[in-house]
Design a protein around this motif. Structure first.
Motif, PDB file in Angstrom:
ATOM      1  N   GLY A   1       0.775  -1.093  -0.048  1.00 59.97           N
ATOM      2  CA  GLY A   1       0.003  -0.049  -0.086  1.00 59.97           C
ATOM      3  C   GLY A   1       0.810   1.176   0.106  1.00 59.97           C
ATOM      4  O   GLY A   1       1.919   1.141   0.778  1.00 59.97           O
TER       5      GLY A   1
ATOM      6  N   THR B   1      -3.033   3.236   0.907  1.00 68.62           N
ATOM      7  CA  THR B   1      -3.506   2.897   2.216  1.00 68.62           C
ATOM      8  C   THR B   1      -3.628   4.145   3.174  1.00 68.62           C
ATOM      9  O   THR B   1      -3.799   3.973   4.352  1.00 68.62           O
ATOM     10  CB  THR B   1      -2.813   1.660   3.053  1.00 68.62           C
TER      11      THR B   1
ATOM     12  N   SER C   1      -5.352   7.248   7.516  1.00 67.22           N
ATOM     13  CA  SER C   1      -5.276   6.006   7.182  1.00 67.22           C
ATOM     14  C   SER C   1      -6.589   5.941   5.917  1.00 67.22           C
ATOM     15  O   SER C   1      -7.678   6.790   6.171  1.00 67.22           O
ATOM     16  CB  SER C   1      -5.671   5.125   8.027  1.00 67.22           C
TER      17      SER C   1
ATOM     18  N   GLN D   1      -5.662  -0.930   5.888  1.00 69.52           N
ATOM     19  CA  GLN D   1      -5.481  -2.380   5.138  1.00 69.52           C
ATOM     20  C   GLN D   1      -5.894  -2.128   3.740  1.00 69.52           C
ATOM     21  O   GLN D   1      -6.857  -1.669   3.627  1.00 69.52           O
ATOM     22  CB  GLN D   1      -5.914  -3.329   6.036  1.00 69.52           C
TER      23      GLN D   1
END
Ligand code: PMP
Length: 304
Positions: free
Chosen positions: A135, A263, A269, A274
């Motif tokens: 990511g 990500t 985030s 994830q």
């Protein structure tokens, strides 16, 4: 041993014979347009497959039209030259193919007309581009995307990539992997060499072709796979900057980047932080399709 060749001034020649003058119009003024295709080596079939060459060459010829080029080529003829070139090189691994259409005359004077137009193509071995597995962390660039009325992003015009280069270097030097760039209306257009997708509430969203983006072949592929194979709702609409901060999933698409998971955006985030479920499904499906593992889409893979 592989020997690298190039298609240059109408012939396939050894790479080191494909040279242009420092006075070339294209080099001095950026009056060229390029493409980027991938060839995927299929170990089982011992064959190299080029992904969607006709679509790539259709786009390249559209770019050449914007630059007032007169080229004696069709998507079919350029695909055939590419196949001949790859045969000459005899690659047995994944490759990246770089066609270029350019104003070849040497001399001073900015214009598009009354100049000789040429096509060159070369290929080189190529694996992953950037961070694909874990990511990427992207930032929203302080630069703006070139506008359709300045230099059309849909044109893949060489000179316009100074814009992408400014964006990319500032992002990398600030510790990010890639950047999203806003157009002059303040909407997210794309990355430096990739289109962008977000997922919000189960809907896959990507900017429309009228928001100063390159009309990506990977973008088109992913849109079709999402609609046809995953049956998820897909919307092409403008994306605001803050949607990048609150979306559930984000990924970037491009021939080089393939499907790259994002990500983090500006230290926030994306979703849980994830790789998201829809992103991972699309990445796997895309990988299977380009490697010729999905019969339904075999028409996109042209064998060398
Ligand atoms: N946007 C830009 C600015 C690009 O240079 C590229 C790479 N060609 C893309 C998007 C992705 O396009 P494609 O999927 O056709 O490689």
């Amino acid at each position: 041993m592989n020997t690298a060749h190039a298609y240059f001034e109408g012939k396939i020649v050894p790479m080191d014979e494909a040279k242009i003058s420092i006075a070339s119009h294209a080099l001095n003024y950026g009056t060229a347009a390029f493409g980027g295709l991938r060839g995927y080596w299929n170990e089982k079939q011992e064959k190299l497959f080029v992904f969607r060459p006709l679509d790539h060459y259709r786009r390249l010829l559209n770019s050449s039209k914007m630059l007032c080029m007169e080229l004696p080529h069709t998507p079919e003829s350029l695909t055939q030259i590419t196949i001949d070139l790859l045969k000459a090189d005899n690659w047995r691994q994944d490759v990246y193919i770089r066609p270029l259409v350019y104003k070849a005359d040497a001399g001073i004077g900015v214009r598009l007309h009354d100049l000789r137009d040429e096509v060159s193509i070369f290929a080189l071995p190529f694996g992953a581009y950037g961070k694909n597995e874990d990511g990427a962390h992207v930032t929203v660039s302080s630069w703006r995307r070139i506008d359709d009325n300045v230099i059309p992003a849909r044109g893949k015009i060489s000179g316009a990539y100074a814009n992408s280069a400014l964006i990319k270097t500032d992002a990398i030097r600030s510790g990010f992997d890639e950047a999203l760039v806003l157009d002059n209306n303040g909407h997210i257009s794309e990355g430096t060499a990739m289109n962008v997708f977000i997922v919000r509430d189960g809907v896959l969203v990507t900017p429309p072709v009228t928001d100063n983006i390159l009309e990506g072949i990977t973008r088109r592929t992913v849109l079709e796979l999402a609609r046809e194979e995953l049956g998820i709702p897909v919307v092409e609409r403008s994306i605001d900057r803050t949607e990048a901060y609150i979306c559930d999933e984000m990924f970037l698409t491009g021939t080089a980047a393939q499907v790259t998971v994002v990500t983090k955006v500006d230290h926030r985030s994306v979703g849980s932080g994830q790789p998201g479920e829809i992103t991972l499904k699309l990445r796997q499906l895309f990988d299977d399709v380009v490697h010729g593992k999905v019969e339904k889409y075999a028409r996109w893979n042209v064998a060398v």
